[in-house]
Design an enzyme around this catalytic site. Sequence first.
Site, PDB file in Angstrom:
ATOM      1  N   HIS A   7       5.422 -21.363  31.957  1.00  0.00           N
ATOM      2  CA  HIS A   7       5.320 -22.718  32.548  1.00  0.00           C
ATOM      3  C   HIS A   7       4.547 -22.684  33.873  1.00  0.00           C
ATOM      4  O   HIS A   7       4.874 -23.408  34.806  1.00  0.00           O
ATOM      5  CB  HIS A   7       6.718 -23.324  32.783  1.00  0.00           C
ATOM      6  CG  HIS A   7       7.496 -23.556  31.525  1.00  0.00           C
ATOM      7  ND1 HIS A   7       7.524 -24.762  30.872  1.00  0.00           N
ATOM      8  CD2 HIS A   7       8.269 -22.725  30.789  1.00  0.00           C
ATOM      9  CE1 HIS A   7       8.295 -24.664  29.793  1.00  0.00           C
ATOM     10  NE2 HIS A   7       8.758 -23.439  29.716  1.00  0.00           N
ATOM     11  N   ASN A  47      12.566 -29.265  27.587  1.00  0.00           N
ATOM     12  CA  ASN A  47      11.230 -29.258  26.979  1.00  0.00           C
ATOM     13  C   ASN A  47      10.990 -30.570  26.244  1.00  0.00           C
ATOM     14  O   ASN A  47      11.907 -31.382  26.103  1.00  0.00           O
ATOM     15  CB  ASN A  47      11.132 -28.108  25.966  1.00  0.00           C
ATOM     16  CG  ASN A  47      10.859 -26.763  26.619  1.00  0.00           C
ATOM     17  OD1 ASN A  47      10.405 -26.693  27.764  1.00  0.00           O
ATOM     18  ND2 ASN A  47      11.131 -25.698  25.893  1.00  0.00           N
TER      19      ASN A  47
HETATM   20 FE1  HDE Z   1      12.558 -21.220  30.680  1.00  0.00          FE
HETATM   21  N1  HDE Z   1      11.943 -20.078  32.251  1.00  0.00           N
HETATM   22  N2  HDE Z   1      13.475 -19.611  29.880  1.00  0.00           N
HETATM   23  N3  HDE Z   1      13.088 -22.304  29.026  1.00  0.00           N
HETATM   24  N4  HDE Z   1      11.645 -22.820  31.419  1.00  0.00           N
HETATM   25  C1  HDE Z   1      11.214 -20.516  33.299  1.00  0.00           C
HETATM   26  O1  HDE Z   1      11.748 -20.063  35.521  1.00  0.00           O
HETATM   27  C2  HDE Z   1      13.714 -18.447  30.527  1.00  0.00           C
HETATM   28  C3  HDE Z   1      13.827 -21.868  27.978  1.00  0.00           C
HETATM   29  C4  HDE Z   1      11.691 -24.099  30.943  1.00  0.00           C
HETATM   30  O2  HDE Z   1       8.759 -26.565  36.001  1.00  0.00           O
HETATM   31  C5  HDE Z   1      11.120 -19.513  34.397  1.00  0.00           C
HETATM   32  O3  HDE Z   1      11.257 -20.916  37.543  1.00  0.00           O
HETATM   33  C6  HDE Z   1      14.516 -17.592  29.718  1.00  0.00           C
HETATM   34  C7  HDE Z   1      14.295 -22.968  27.183  1.00  0.00           C
HETATM   35  C8  HDE Z   1      10.936 -24.971  31.798  1.00  0.00           C
HETATM   36  O4  HDE Z   1       9.398 -24.890  37.251  1.00  0.00           O
HETATM   37  C9  HDE Z   1      11.952 -18.332  33.881  1.00  0.00           C
HETATM   38  C10 HDE Z   1      14.751 -18.272  28.548  1.00  0.00           C
HETATM   39  C11 HDE Z   1      13.797 -24.086  27.789  1.00  0.00           C
HETATM   40  C12 HDE Z   1      10.454 -24.166  32.828  1.00  0.00           C
HETATM   41  C13 HDE Z   1      12.412 -18.840  32.545  1.00  0.00           C
HETATM   42  C14 HDE Z   1      14.089 -19.548  28.670  1.00  0.00           C
HETATM   43  C15 HDE Z   1      13.040 -23.654  28.926  1.00  0.00           C
HETATM   44  C16 HDE Z   1      10.920 -22.834  32.569  1.00  0.00           C
HETATM   45  C17 HDE Z   1       9.735 -19.201  34.871  1.00  0.00           C
HETATM   46  C18 HDE Z   1      15.519 -17.814  27.342  1.00  0.00           C
HETATM   47  C19 HDE Z   1      13.971 -25.530  27.357  1.00  0.00           C
HETATM   48  C20 HDE Z   1       9.572 -24.581  33.974  1.00  0.00           C
HETATM   49  C21 HDE Z   1       9.623 -19.795  36.264  1.00  0.00           C
HETATM   50  C22 HDE Z   1      16.849 -17.455  27.626  1.00  0.00           C
HETATM   51  C23 HDE Z   1      15.347 -25.966  27.365  1.00  0.00           C
HETATM   52  C24 HDE Z   1      10.362 -25.075  35.134  1.00  0.00           C
HETATM   53  C25 HDE Z   1      10.922 -20.335  36.544  1.00  0.00           C
HETATM   54  C26 HDE Z   1       9.429 -25.547  36.227  1.00  0.00           C
HETATM   55  C27 HDE Z   1      10.667 -21.737  33.404  1.00  0.00           C
HETATM   56  C28 HDE Z   1      13.224 -18.121  31.769  1.00  0.00           C
HETATM   57  C29 HDE Z   1      14.086 -20.495  27.616  1.00  0.00           C
HETATM   58  C30 HDE Z   1      12.348 -24.585  29.761  1.00  0.00           C
HETATM   59  C31 HDE Z   1      11.274 -17.003  33.815  1.00  0.00           C
HETATM   60  C32 HDE Z   1      14.976 -16.205  30.092  1.00  0.00           C
HETATM   61  C33 HDE Z   1      15.188 -22.886  25.951  1.00  0.00           C
HETATM   62  C34 HDE Z   1      10.711 -26.463  31.614  1.00  0.00           C
HETATM   63  O5  HDE Z   1      13.053 -18.099  34.706  1.00  0.00           O
END
Ligand code: HDE
Length: 716
Positions: free
Chosen positions: A101, A174
């Site tokens: 993202h 999302n």
């Molecule tokens: Fe994320 N995800 N994600 N994700 N995600 C990040 O956090 C992560 C997941 C989502 O505008 C990171 O600050 C793991 C689902 C959005 O700043 C990180 C897993 C959904 C955004 C991270 C998921 C998301 C992130 C990268 C599996 C929808 C952007 C930078 C367990 C419900 C937020 C940060 C923004 C961002 C990890 C799965 C949505 C690395 C480990 C499911 C919208 O922490």
Amino acid sequence: MPSPKDDRSPAMDNALGSIPPGSGQDKVEAHAGNAGELHQDVAGKQTSPSAYLTDNFGHRISDNQNSLKAGERGPALLEDFILREKIFHFDHERIPERIVHARGSGAHGVFECTQAIPELTKASIFQEAGKTCPVFVRFSTVAGGAGSVDTPRDVRGFAVKFYTETGNWDLVGNNIPVFFIQDAIKFPDLVHSVKMEADRGYPQAASAHDTFWDFVSLMPESLHMIMWAMSDRAIPRSFRMMEGFGVHTFRFVNESGEGKFVKFHWRPVLGMESLVWDEAVKIAGADPDFHRRDLFEAIAGGGFPAWDLGVQVFDEEWAAGQPYDVLDATKLIPEEEIPLQVVGRLTLDRNVDNFFAETEQVAFLPSNVIPGIDFTNDPLLQGRLFSYLDTQKSRLGTTNFHQIPINAPKCPFHNFQRDGMMQTLVPTGRANYEPNSLAQAGEDAGPRACPDTGFASFPENAERNDPAEKLRIRAELFADHYSQAALFYHSQTENEQAHIASAIVFELSKVALAHVRLRVVAHLRNIDEDLARRVAEGLAIDVPEKAKAARAPIQMKPSDALSIQKKALDTLQGRKIGILFAEGSDKAAIDSLKKDIESAGGTAFLVAPKVGGIPVKGGTLEADGQLAGSPSVIFDAVASILMPEAAEKLATQGAAVQWFMDAYGHCKTIAHCPGTQVILDKAGVQKDEGVIPVSDFLKRGASRNWGREPKVRDLA
Ligand code: HDE
């Protein structure tokens, strides 16, 4: 005398050589070192001290154009602290981009509760209809880097930070209600596979490559999400026109401590709209910032995008009776089963003042919940609760990232955490531990826990788990990988199904590993035999043997709510219409069309071969964009008002012919005057219900003419 905030100070004018020679000031130009005098002249007349240029320690700067040198042609001097600080700060301007993202756009807004639900949750923001709370929202793509384009085929992030009076609540969702994987332990693998390939460093922001499809074809749990990602949901027309989902099952807890499961949904007031793939590809070149610009301009122009917040609420007993597990993030709950209850509205009404300080530095944490909202045992969610806090340290460099204004709660916060890099708060007193008895000495003892109003976790494990067992397994129903993929596919219109089939063909055509293509088609057979056949035909391969299903799929009743086209709104609200004109065009006709579009809530954008004043019938007219720089892909529909002579001339220009060819190919409405016919003929535009006289434009609106598509494109 320019105001101190003018972009170009006199000193800069000197440096740029804009003072005319012979003006008596050319001496200053030649000896730019003297520019400081002039600048001081400006500074001397300042009224606001903030307008003085200073270094980061408040020393006023006398010359921002020339470094300090030993003599006119001599070496630069190390003692030039102004130069050193400026370069030093610049060298460190970048911070690590988000691992996923990375490319995002944000805006401020407000959330208003429209229906109080105290019986479901004690969350402060849902207690009273009409109550509001400030929010910050960041939309994003997932795979591409921070500088990648806005329109790849990808999932979009929809992250909302509510600054409530009981602390920040971050709903980090999302635009697709399910996810690729079920367990957080697979996330690094998923992301590695979709990002640029490890050895070659490409492709950027694209899932159409070997490693991604290799991984997902070996992880059948991803197939439901793959159906969504290959659908038009993954190429949205605008952030303003996409749905959002909390994805996981969360929990509402009311004042009496009763818990209910909840899923969160955002519904765009403007309706949903997507691009055509060919259009998305062309926009990537024409305007890589298409979505960012669209959001910024809409808000700046007062067209505030809005979403309704809907909740699906259900209990453990209902969940236990379903053929899927509500803790499995690869599954959704059809709205026909549990209808949405609309409880609030989000409106984005203010652009950021500074992209870096706000959009880049905002840190969303799914672990930010408020009393009344709690987690569930969804194993994907549990992993996220760790990851987001952890990642902020490497991205923002300090555990004190919560003090950055965009991240700080708007309610008071106090605790005994201290120090750390970039500490900006100055806690007073001796109490930095607890318990303490400093109050007895008349000193401030610091804050204390609040058992009544503080966050208390829902005692969930008492329900369906045996907490004594430690296991690395997944619950049984998680093994059904195909039923909901089929549910999604069967809920689409024929045209949407063709888009999905074509998208899979496109992506797999970029996959060089033949066995991976076969493996994907083998899975598709468990979703829909016809889909598998179409994809195989599109790839010119034989249909392989069906993949073995870990659990036999079941039939689910199709849900219209999953289709974009079935829910399409016929409206001009928030849509952008390109109007092509040229020399001699009728100004009155253009003005009247523009007025009609604007009164229907749309934006009219004038396009002409040149942007400056063009002589037209009834005066001169300036264009908003040059034809070569404003291809029809950036509009929802197009219109043209041209005199025959101008049209004849334009018919020899690729940009004009392509304008109509693309609008036609992308199934857009084309409203034209008779003069335009010569270009339409060249562009191969045939008459249909969307190719209409200008006078009928308002009646027809900006909706796509999907019936045209088989005529313009071979879909799988
Ligand atoms: Fe994320 N995800 N994600 N994700 N995600 C990040 O956090 C992560 C997941 C989502 O505008 C990171 O600050 C793991 C689902 C959005 O700043 C990180 C897993 C959904 C955004 C991270 C998921 C998301 C992130 C990268 C599996 C929808 C952007 C930078 C367990 C419900 C937020 C940060 C923004 C961002 C990890 C799965 C949505 C690395 C480990 C499911 C919208 O922490």
